[in-house]
Write a protein that holds these residues in place. Structure first.
Motif, mmCIF file in Angstrom:
data_model
loop_
_atom_site.group_PDB
_atom_site.id
_atom_site.type_symbol
_atom_site.label_atom_id
_atom_site.label_comp_id
_atom_site.label_asym_id
_atom_site.label_seq_id
_atom_site.Cartn_x
_atom_site.Cartn_y
_atom_site.Cartn_z
ATOM 1 N N GLN A 117 5.738 7.926 -6.325
ATOM 2 C CA GLN A 117 7.038 8.212 -6.458
ATOM 3 C C GLN A 117 7.992 7.039 -5.665
ATOM 4 N N GLN A 118 7.389 6.038 -5.263
ATOM 5 C CA GLN A 118 7.850 5.237 -4.735
ATOM 6 C C GLN A 118 8.241 3.805 -5.435
ATOM 7 N N GLY A 137 -2.166 5.114 -4.124
ATOM 8 C CA GLY A 137 -3.406 5.776 -4.236
ATOM 9 C C GLY A 137 -4.652 4.996 -3.762
ATOM 10 N N ALA A 138 -5.616 5.302 -4.500
ATOM 11 C CA ALA A 138 -6.804 4.593 -4.602
ATOM 12 C C ALA A 138 -6.862 3.381 -5.477
ATOM 13 N N PRO A 139 -7.295 2.206 -5.046
ATOM 14 C CA PRO A 139 -7.183 0.962 -5.636
ATOM 15 C C PRO A 139 -8.300 0.952 -6.963
ATOM 16 N N VAL A 173 -7.589 -6.705 6.096
ATOM 17 C CA VAL A 173 -7.654 -6.155 7.340
ATOM 18 C C VAL A 173 -7.820 -7.583 8.227
ATOM 19 N N ALA A 224 -3.261 -4.705 10.478
ATOM 20 C CA ALA A 224 -3.978 -4.752 11.584
ATOM 21 C C ALA A 224 -5.013 -3.698 11.413
ATOM 22 N N PRO A 225 -6.464 -3.851 12.199
ATOM 23 C CA PRO A 225 -7.400 -2.754 11.915
ATOM 24 C C PRO A 225 -6.980 -1.311 12.621
ATOM 25 N N ASP A 271 -6.708 -4.426 0.202
ATOM 26 C CA ASP A 271 -7.662 -3.910 1.490
ATOM 27 C C ASP A 271 -7.960 -4.892 2.475
ATOM 28 N N GLU A 273 -11.509 -8.230 9.224
ATOM 29 C CA GLU A 273 -12.561 -8.250 8.517
ATOM 30 C C GLU A 273 -12.485 -9.345 7.551
ATOM 31 N N VAL A 287 0.733 -1.128 0.035
ATOM 32 C CA VAL A 287 -0.010 0.069 0.201
ATOM 33 C C VAL A 287 0.854 1.207 0.029
ATOM 34 N N LEU A 288 0.633 1.944 -0.973
ATOM 35 C CA LEU A 288 1.485 3.104 -1.225
ATOM 36 C C LEU A 288 0.739 4.372 -1.324
ATOM 37 N N SER A 289 1.050 5.702 -0.777
ATOM 38 C CA SER A 289 0.222 6.767 -0.665
ATOM 39 C C SER A 289 0.609 7.706 -1.922
ATOM 40 N N ASP A 290 1.625 7.393 -2.736
ATOM 41 C CA ASP A 290 1.741 8.085 -3.865
ATOM 42 C C ASP A 290 2.621 7.545 -5.038
#
Lengths: 159, 313
Positions: free
Chosen positions: B37-38, B198-200, B224, B312-313, B222, B227, B32-35
């Motif tokens: 650039q990685q 970002g968003a899947p 967790v 982890a949740p 996604d 769940e 899971v990456l937030s941008d």
């Protein structure tokens, strides 16, 4: 673009709000302290998309590892909606906050109903914590919850 | 089930695939990456317990990187060490990526003048051949608890009998006209993991309607631990009902038990997985039927493996 910013700002600044949340960032005595990333959001109890009220991160950091890189460490917020938010977001995102109490207005356009309020904090070289509490809009009575490690008192107020 | 799938892997893959005798696994540094650039850095190995680099490096020459927009990426900084290979993937586009390997081939056995022959050439030394004609005793050996493929080039005492290297043909086109008892199996397998920046997105999860396919109901980045997740399996586009699927958590050597969950898909081909804890998981399914696309083969063996990260949740 300028116009939408102006509108967003005026909406955020409007006094007719649906209450407020106060988030306390505890002072933590460690050798290397970094202020945490914090996200505050609400989810309708009946289900539906999350709405972010605030996200505090290292807005100014640029370069190879910009401040946005670590947003996914707020992992529940990220999955519940943070990842589809365009940042910086007016009236929502801001710089990290120092230890202390910080008040966040709940926007007036949040529809009346039952929600769950979530506050998540993640700290570099530290821990991560998620606190949730019920929230009714409009907010009638004051309510309080508390984190144990990365978050202090979280209070709801009608104004 | 493990032993069985291992046996399948040994019998089916040893001749046609890069060293996949043990369980093959990819271990990404994050999913899971937030941008955009990685990079994600990946370990790839084969061993009995998933993610424990203690047996062989995976041959990553054929790693494929499917970017969310349909383009193909290129692995960077590839290296092969003794127990694992490594590579980086620059995650430079938003959405959900699939990264892994697809293997297809035909292997099997036949006889010429009563002598056993095999089809398919194993890439890389040393040649360790197994034929389906000989897999029955091999199965007995595996079932009796002898460690399967305990060492590379298991040809020592107690190992499956080796086939004469001169009795190996590279492809089914080389089978002589006077061959008898031709028993060929088509193999199709995929081993992969997922990364979302970002968003899947689910653009890469449109079923192709061919072979065994994994179609997420819960997006695979996604997951967790509190769940349940659901994934649908299809064979040739139809729900794979009653498919056996293994789910094994990493960190085997820190536990008494291997923690394997043996699960079965429901009538819609949907698998429901509950995660006992956060971490990396290795999911594996295989199924054999009699519907090979190549008319010369009599069986089709399909495998699917994925590495899934559960937060982890």
């Amino acid at each position: 673009m300028k116009k939408t910013i102006a509108i967003a700002v005026s909406m955020a600044a409007t006094p007719a709000m649906a209450g407020s949340v106060t988030v306390t960032i505890p002072r933590i005595k460690v050798a290397e302290y970094h202020v945490p990333y914090v996200a505050v959001w609400i989810e309708p109890k009946a289900g539906g998309p999350a709405r972010t009220l605030a996200v505090w991160y290292d807005v100014a950091k640029r370069g190879n590892e910009p401040g946005t890189k670590w947003l996914a460490d707020l992992r529940t917020w990220w999955r519940k909606g943070g990842r589809s938010l365009n940042l910086p977001a007016d009236g929502v995102s801001g710089a990290t906050r120092a230890p202390g109490a910080h008040r966040i207005a709940i926007p007036a356009n949040v529809k009346p109903g039952s929600y769950t309020l979530f506050v998540e904090a993640a700290r570099e070289d530290g821990g991560r914590e998620l606190v949730s509490m019920p929230l009714d809009i409009p907010t009638r009575a004051a309510a309080k919850a508390s984190g144990k490690t990365e978050l202090g008192a979280i209070t709801l107020s009608a104004r | 089930m493990i032993r069985k799938s291992l046996l399948f892997a040994v019998a089916a893959s040893a001749l046609t695939m890069p060293a996949l005798a043990h369980n093959a696994w990819f271990l990404p540094s994050t999913t899971v990456l937030s941008d955009t650039q990685q990079s994600v850095t990946v370990d790839a190995g084969t061993s009995t317990a998933p993610f424990e680099a203690n047996h062989n490096a995976m041959n990553i020459d054929n790693v494929k990187i499917w970017a969310p927009d349909g383009s193909m990426g290129t692995p960077e900084n590839t290296a092969r060490s003794r127990y694992r290979s490594t590579f980086d993937v620059r995650i430079d586009k938003p959405g959900t990526w699939r990264i892994g390997m697809e293997n297809t081939g035909i292997s099997g056995s036949f006889k010429v003048d009563g002598e056993p022959w095999t089809v398919g050439r194993r890439r890389g030394p040393p040649p360790v051949a197994a034929t389906s004609a000989q897999s029955a005793p091999a199965a007995a050996v595996l079932a009796s608890g002898t460690p399967p493929m305990g060492a590379p080039g298991a040809g020592g005492p107690g190992a499956r009998p080796r086939i004469d290297p001169s009795h190996v043909v590279a492809s089914i086109d080389d089978i002589p006209a006077n061959a008898t008892e031709i028993d060929l199996t088509e193999t199709l397998s995929r081993n992969e993991f997922f990364v979302t920046a970002g968003a899947p997105s689910d653009a890469l999860f449109q079923p192709r309607g061919k072979g065994l396919e994994f179609v997420p109901v819960t997006l695979p980045t996604d997951l967790v631990s509190n769940e349940a997740a659901q994934f649908r399996f299809l064979v040739d586009g139809q729900p794979a009902a009653g498919l056996e699927v293994e789910v094994i958590p990493g960190g085997r050597r820190y536990r008494e038990s291997d923690g394997t969950q043996k699960l079965v898909t429901d009538s819609d081909g949907v698998l429901t997985v509950n995660w006992p804890m956060p971490g990396m998981y290795w999911l594996n399914a295989s199924i054999t039927d009699a519907k090979p696309s190549n008319p010369k083969a009599s069986k089709r063996r399909m495998g699917y493996t994925a590495t899934l990260e559960v937060l982890a949740p």
